[in-house]
Design an enzyme around this catalytic site. Sequence first.
Site, PDB file in Angstrom:
ATOM      1  N   ASP A   6       8.040  27.231 -26.337  1.00  0.00           N
ATOM      2  CA  ASP A   6       6.873  28.111 -26.433  1.00  0.00           C
ATOM      3  C   ASP A   6       7.097  29.305 -27.354  1.00  0.00           C
ATOM      4  OD1 ASP A   6       8.743  29.291 -24.788  1.00  0.00           O
ATOM      5  OD2 ASP A   6       7.298  30.013 -23.322  1.00  0.00           O
ATOM      6  N   HIS A  18      14.285  21.896 -11.577  1.00  0.00           N
ATOM      7  CA  HIS A  18      15.382  22.313 -12.457  1.00  0.00           C
ATOM      8  C   HIS A  18      16.204  21.182 -13.033  1.00  0.00           C
ATOM      9  CE1 HIS A  18      14.186  26.084 -10.632  1.00  0.00           C
ATOM     10  NE2 HIS A  18      14.770  26.672 -11.652  1.00  0.00           N
ATOM     11  N   LEU A  19      15.995  19.961 -12.568  1.00  0.00           N
ATOM     12  CA  LEU A  19      16.762  18.873 -13.210  1.00  0.00           C
ATOM     13  C   LEU A  19      16.375  18.771 -14.681  1.00  0.00           C
ATOM     14  CD1 LEU A  19      15.191  15.921 -13.738  1.00  0.00           C
ATOM     15  CD2 LEU A  19      15.338  15.810 -11.262  1.00  0.00           C
ATOM     16  N   ALA A  31       1.698   7.956 -19.866  1.00  0.00           N
ATOM     17  CA  ALA A  31       0.946   8.433 -18.694  1.00  0.00           C
ATOM     18  C   ALA A  31      -0.554   8.383 -18.979  1.00  0.00           C
ATOM     19  CB  ALA A  31       1.368   9.861 -18.364  1.00  0.00           C
ATOM     20  N   ASP A  62      11.067  25.144 -22.942  1.00  0.00           N
ATOM     21  CA  ASP A  62       9.601  25.241 -22.933  1.00  0.00           C
ATOM     22  C   ASP A  62       8.955  25.026 -24.305  1.00  0.00           C
ATOM     23  OD1 ASP A  62       9.982  25.931 -20.286  1.00  0.00           O
ATOM     24  OD2 ASP A  62       9.703  28.074 -20.608  1.00  0.00           O
ATOM     25  N   ARG A  92       6.269  27.085 -18.098  1.00  0.00           N
ATOM     26  CA  ARG A  92       5.852  28.481 -17.989  1.00  0.00           C
ATOM     27  C   ARG A  92       4.638  28.814 -18.874  1.00  0.00           C
ATOM     28  NH1 ARG A  92       9.381  33.054 -16.775  1.00  0.00           N
ATOM     29  NH2 ARG A  92      11.175  31.952 -17.530  1.00  0.00           N
ATOM     30  N   ARG A 123      18.823  36.798 -15.694  1.00  0.00           N
ATOM     31  CA  ARG A 123      17.625  37.566 -16.059  1.00  0.00           C
ATOM     32  C   ARG A 123      17.904  38.981 -15.548  1.00  0.00           C
ATOM     33  NH1 ARG A 123      14.046  33.299 -17.462  1.00  0.00           N
ATOM     34  NH2 ARG A 123      14.177  31.496 -16.108  1.00  0.00           N
ATOM     35  N   ASP A 135      11.447  33.423 -24.690  1.00  0.00           N
ATOM     36  CA  ASP A 135      10.498  34.499 -24.946  1.00  0.00           C
ATOM     37  C   ASP A 135      10.958  35.869 -24.397  1.00  0.00           C
ATOM     38  OD1 ASP A 135       7.782  35.138 -25.816  1.00  0.00           O
ATOM     39  OD2 ASP A 135       7.473  35.546 -23.692  1.00  0.00           O
ATOM     40  N   ARG A 137       0.422  10.799  -4.519  1.00  0.00           N
ATOM     41  CA  ARG A 137       1.747  11.363  -4.282  1.00  0.00           C
ATOM     42  C   ARG A 137       2.040  12.418  -5.345  1.00  0.00           C
ATOM     43  NH1 ARG A 137       0.981   8.943  -0.343  1.00  0.00           N
ATOM     44  NH2 ARG A 137       2.383   7.652   0.912  1.00  0.00           N
ATOM     45  N   THR A 196      15.211  27.416 -25.351  1.00  0.00           N
ATOM     46  CA  THR A 196      14.380  27.247 -24.155  1.00  0.00           C
ATOM     47  C   THR A 196      13.831  25.825 -24.123  1.00  0.00           C
ATOM     48  OG1 THR A 196      12.274  27.818 -23.100  1.00  0.00           O
ATOM     49  CG2 THR A 196      12.442  28.332 -25.427  1.00  0.00           C
ATOM     50  N   ARG A 216      28.934  27.376 -30.039  1.00  0.00           N
ATOM     51  CA  ARG A 216      30.027  26.824 -30.859  1.00  0.00           C
ATOM     52  C   ARG A 216      29.759  27.068 -32.347  1.00  0.00           C
ATOM     53  NH1 ARG A 216      30.258  21.794 -33.412  1.00  0.00           N
ATOM     54  NH2 ARG A 216      32.333  20.880 -33.661  1.00  0.00           N
ATOM     55  N   ASN A 254      -2.769  -0.705 -12.171  1.00  0.00           N
ATOM     56  CA  ASN A 254      -2.383  -0.638 -10.774  1.00  0.00           C
ATOM     57  C   ASN A 254      -1.630   0.638 -10.430  1.00  0.00           C
ATOM     58  OD1 ASN A 254       0.055  -1.148 -11.851  1.00  0.00           O
ATOM     59  ND2 ASN A 254       0.247  -3.229 -11.042  1.00  0.00           N
ATOM     60  N   LYS A 286      -8.959   1.674 -13.221  1.00  0.00           N
ATOM     61  CA  LYS A 286     -10.002   0.679 -13.466  1.00  0.00           C
ATOM     62  C   LYS A 286      -9.361  -0.679 -13.643  1.00  0.00           C
ATOM     63  CE  LYS A 286     -13.948   3.074 -15.370  1.00  0.00           C
ATOM     64  NZ  LYS A 286     -13.761   4.064 -16.426  1.00  0.00           N
ATOM     65  N   GLY A 295      16.415  31.506 -18.939  1.00  0.00           N
ATOM     66  CA  GLY A 295      16.676  30.154 -18.426  1.00  0.00           C
ATOM     67  C   GLY A 295      17.609  29.393 -19.362  1.00  0.00           C
TER      68      GLY A 295
HETATM   69  O1  F6P Z   1      11.753  29.356 -19.324  1.00  0.00           O
HETATM   70  C1  F6P Z   1      12.429  28.275 -18.870  1.00  0.00           C
HETATM   71  C2  F6P Z   1      12.007  27.889 -17.500  1.00  0.00           C
HETATM   72  O2  F6P Z   1      12.751  26.753 -17.184  1.00  0.00           O
HETATM   73  C3  F6P Z   1      10.514  27.680 -17.262  1.00  0.00           C
HETATM   74  O3  F6P Z   1      10.061  26.437 -17.704  1.00  0.00           O
HETATM   75  C4  F6P Z   1      10.417  27.874 -15.779  1.00  0.00           C
HETATM   76  O4  F6P Z   1       9.146  28.327 -15.421  1.00  0.00           O
HETATM   77  C5  F6P Z   1      11.425  28.926 -15.504  1.00  0.00           C
HETATM   78  O5  F6P Z   1      12.360  28.875 -16.547  1.00  0.00           O
HETATM   79  C6  F6P Z   1      12.141  28.791 -14.176  1.00  0.00           C
HETATM   80  O6  F6P Z   1      13.007  29.877 -14.060  1.00  0.00           O
HETATM   81  P1  F6P Z   1      14.106  30.139 -12.942  1.00  0.00           P
HETATM   82  O7  F6P Z   1      15.415  29.908 -13.580  1.00  0.00           O
HETATM   83  O8  F6P Z   1      13.923  31.569 -12.602  1.00  0.00           O
HETATM   84  O9  F6P Z   1      13.844  29.213 -11.814  1.00  0.00           O
END
Ligand code: F6P
Length: 325
Positions: free
Chosen positions: A132, A255-256, A189, A130, A174, A74, A105, A249, A128, A23, A217, A214, A13
Amino acid sequence: MDKKTIGILTSGGDAPGMNAAIRAVTRAAIYQGWRVMGIYRGWRGLVDDEVVEFKTQNVSNIIQAGGTILKTARCKEFYTKEGREKAYKTVKKHDIDALVVIGGDGSLSGARIFAVEYNLPIIGLPGTIDNDLNGTDTTIGYDTALNTIMECVDKIRDTASSHERLFFIEVMGREAGFLAINSAIASGAEAAIIPEETTPADQLAELISHGFRKSKNSSIVLVAESKETGGALALAELVKKDYPQYDVRVSILGHLQRGGSPTARDRILASLMGAAAIDALLDDQRNVMIGIRNGDIVYVPFSKATKIKKEVDSRLSTVLHILSI
Ligand code: F6P
């Protein structure tokens, strides 16, 4: 050190700041008198021989751009022995002595296998949103994504409070809750539901038992994406069924979160890590990811970076809980 040829690729990703890293790696290598080969479309480009020499001007005017000029993919074929054999032929064909791989990863796990199989020095950069990867406090792209999410949640808060609604906002990650928990704190939040804690249904029950709205709003709950549990949509359905008093809601940011110009923090991180990748090669390091711990650059073996799950600091949940009363 001898004149070297290094190959650079981005894989998995995309993440804001990958261009700043490309660069930095390119320029730091050329500064040493080395040759740089840009490999397009990640591991796929190595399998299919999509390789172009990069000069300093190839990386001009990209530090501010999101995405990756090298493109990314990928590549399933690379995870086969035959695919890696083809990739190694490309390495040999272009006299590449070492690779710098920017990715998450999956990409660094691929690097670990390839490096051992062909005795090829590879340096990884954690790219990444994430966050992670284990052994580094942060990853390239994470700060930008966090800021993007925060801006989105601020906007959703306006409409949530006008309509007095409960919003479940799903973010990426992920199987990791870094984006969800930290964006929840940054946007004020009410809660975050993350995979590192009890099951989403249990976390939801706990939230409901405290009662939303509680004295407020609106309520906003950040939810880490999860294929297994169905994420924000599944949670919203549970609430709608059992607690019809809430006007619920869902917003899935999608992906943004991966796009946009990198923050100053990500540009600086990518620049430091990119230059550190060349230092690592000069230092005869191999098969390590560049990490940052308490402001210092560190070398993290691929196996430690990818095989050990990075923990979310449990104090974050405590703070979020305290501040959401
Ligand atoms: O690993 C980065 C990531 O953006 C994750 O947070 C997400 O689950 C995944 O890639 C989405 O991947 P794809 O590009 O396949 O939609």
